[in-house]
Design a protein around this motif. Structure first.
Motif, PDB file in Angstrom:
ATOM      1  N   HIS A 210      -9.553  -7.782   3.508  1.00 18.73           N
ATOM      2  CA  HIS A 210      -8.465  -7.523   2.087  1.00 18.73           C
ATOM      3  C   HIS A 210      -8.989  -8.294   1.345  1.00 18.73           C
ATOM      4  CE1 HIS A 210      -5.552  -6.577   5.163  1.00 18.73           C
ATOM      5  NE2 HIS A 210      -6.546  -7.565   6.551  1.00 18.73           N
TER       6      HIS A 210
ATOM      7  N   PRO B 251     -12.589  -6.034   0.021  1.00 20.18           N
ATOM      8  CA  PRO B 251     -12.621  -4.531  -0.101  1.00 20.18           C
ATOM      9  C   PRO B 251     -14.020  -3.616   0.094  1.00 20.18           C
ATOM     10  CG  PRO B 251     -10.894  -4.347  -0.807  1.00 20.18           C
ATOM     11  CD  PRO B 251     -11.049  -5.974  -0.332  1.00 20.18           C
TER      12      PRO B 251
ATOM     13  N   PRO C 189       1.156  -1.008  -0.101  1.00 11.34           N
ATOM     14  CA  PRO C 189      -0.183   0.087  -0.086  1.00 11.34           C
ATOM     15  C   PRO C 189       0.949   1.477  -0.116  1.00 11.34           C
ATOM     16  CG  PRO C 189      -0.260  -1.406   1.335  1.00 11.34           C
ATOM     17  CD  PRO C 189       0.755  -2.183   1.025  1.00 11.34           C
TER      18      PRO C 189
ATOM     19  N   PRO D 241      -6.295  -2.035   3.374  1.00  6.38           N
ATOM     20  CA  PRO D 241      -7.471  -2.242   2.210  1.00  6.38           C
ATOM     21  C   PRO D 241      -8.461  -1.299   2.270  1.00  6.38           C
ATOM     22  CG  PRO D 241      -8.020  -3.795   4.255  1.00  6.38           C
ATOM     23  CD  PRO D 241      -6.984  -3.402   4.609  1.00  6.38           C
TER      24      PRO D 241
END
Length: 380
Positions: A323, A326, A31, A105
């Protein structure tokens, strides 16, 4: 006093290594690294406001907010975009989780909502609480105090697994702080405790301290197996291999896990004994292949507790819904947000009133039928 510090999050930092202790392979999806603003408000400074922090490139500013409550730090990661206009969204992680774990997420929610992910007491950077304050009802009081300190609420609370029990108590005890709930693979029904020998060893008076010291040392080598068990039967997403496992199982977190599990059953038995349905919009998302919190067990207990609830099944998904899907979580948040509006509340009142009329009419018809049968028998 207010201190501002710009730093990186646990999950996004390039200094952390993967589950084997080595850097992740090239091309691993991680991320985006947000900037985190650390705000430390000392006890007694009511209403203190953070100074403006520079906004990085991108739609949102991520800020790590450490609000001091009675001398104990509560760590919150806040993400918000200038254009966000929806109700705030509060994220509560499950057993052994972290704020950044549930946040990663769900970051896209920040485009429309002020997004706040909490490290529950003892986890991550939040200070531990006494063991008798870690049952779900007491943690709900802690969450309410954090939200009040930060001026947040009413908010949509998105809670995973054990965090769902805290969210349920939050709306029961502090309804003014909650606009609606999204519960992911909720662990909420009083349940026979599972055998957790390592956790038992870690809390024993004589050998507990060295065991608690050793767990974070070996965590990177055990994490792959633990993650595989949590995600089963789904594969583990690459970004989860970047989670700081030593932080997730630091000694205060191990003690918190043990204490909150000890207090879980009595608290949820008290919750059910109240026999008062929760009257806020609630969406429950559950995985048909969840081996951790099987829906037939928890759902049968939970749904009667909800006065305005609905359930969404993901047949091919396991426990870690945030996860794996989402998009479904985001859809549920949007649905709850729409229900929070004036029209949504009005429609709920209309449905509730109509339900009362139907139930009253049904009782009257049954009563009349019984009366008629009794009179007929007497006449014979």
């Amino acid at each position: 006093m207010i201190e501002i510090e710009i730093c990186g999050s646990h999950l996004a930092s390039d200094d952390h290594t993967g589950i084997s202790g080595a850097p992740p392979a090239t091309g691993t999806a991680v991320p985006p690294a947000p900037l985190l603003r650390h705000l430390v408000v000392e006890p007694g400074v009511a209403g203190a406001e953070p100074s403006a922090a520079p906004t990085p490139a991108g739609p949102a500013l991520a800020a790590a907010v450490a609000a001091s409550l009675d001398g104990r730090t509560a760590h919150v990661i806040e993400v918000r975009a200038a254009a966000a206009s929806g109700p705030p969204v509060v994220l509560l992680h499950g057993l052994g989780g972290l704020a950044e774990e549930i946040l990663a997420p769900l970051m896209p929610l920040a485009a429309r909502h002020r997004l706040l992910a909490l490290d529950r007491p003892g986890y991550g950077s939040s200070a531990p609480q006494p063991a008798d304050e870690l049952a779900p009802d007491r943690q709900a009081d802690w969450v309410a105090a954090v939200l009040e300190r930060l001026g947040v609420g009413p908010a949509i609370v998105v809670a995973h697994s054990f965090g769902a029990s805290v969210a349920l108590w939050l709306v029961r005890s502090h309804p003014e702080r909650v606009a609606g709930l999204v519960l992911l693979a909720p662990f909420c029904r009083p349940t026979q405790p599972a055998s957790k020998p390592l956790l038992r060893l870690a809390t024993m008076p004589a050998i507990g301290r060295p065991v608690r010291w050793a767990i974070p040392q070996v965590a990177p080598w055990l994490a792959g197996r633990v993650l595989a068990s949590s995600f089963a039967p789904d594969p583990v997403p690459p970004h989860m291999l970047r989670l700081p496992f030593a932080v997730a199982v630091q000694p205060p977190a191990v003690l918190a896990m043990a204490a909150e599990l000890r207090g879980f059953n009595p608290a949820m038995e008290r919750f059910a004994a109240a026999a008062r349905p929760i009257d806020c919009r609630t969406v429950v998302i559950w995985g048909g292949r969840d081996r951790v919190t099987p829906w037939p067990h928890h759902g049968a207990w939970l749904m009667p507790q909800l006065g305005w609830g609905s359930a969404v099944e993901l047949p091919a998904v396991g426990h870690m819904i945030q996860h794996l899907r989402p998009d479904v979580v985001a859809g549920a948040v949007a649905e709850v947000a729409a229900s929070c509006g004036r029209l949504g509340r009005l429609m709920h009142r209309v449905r509730r009133a109509a339900g009362r009329v139907v139930r009253s009419t049904s009782r009257h018809i049954r009563s009349q039928a019984r009366t008629g049968s009794t009179c007929q028998m007497r006449s014979q």
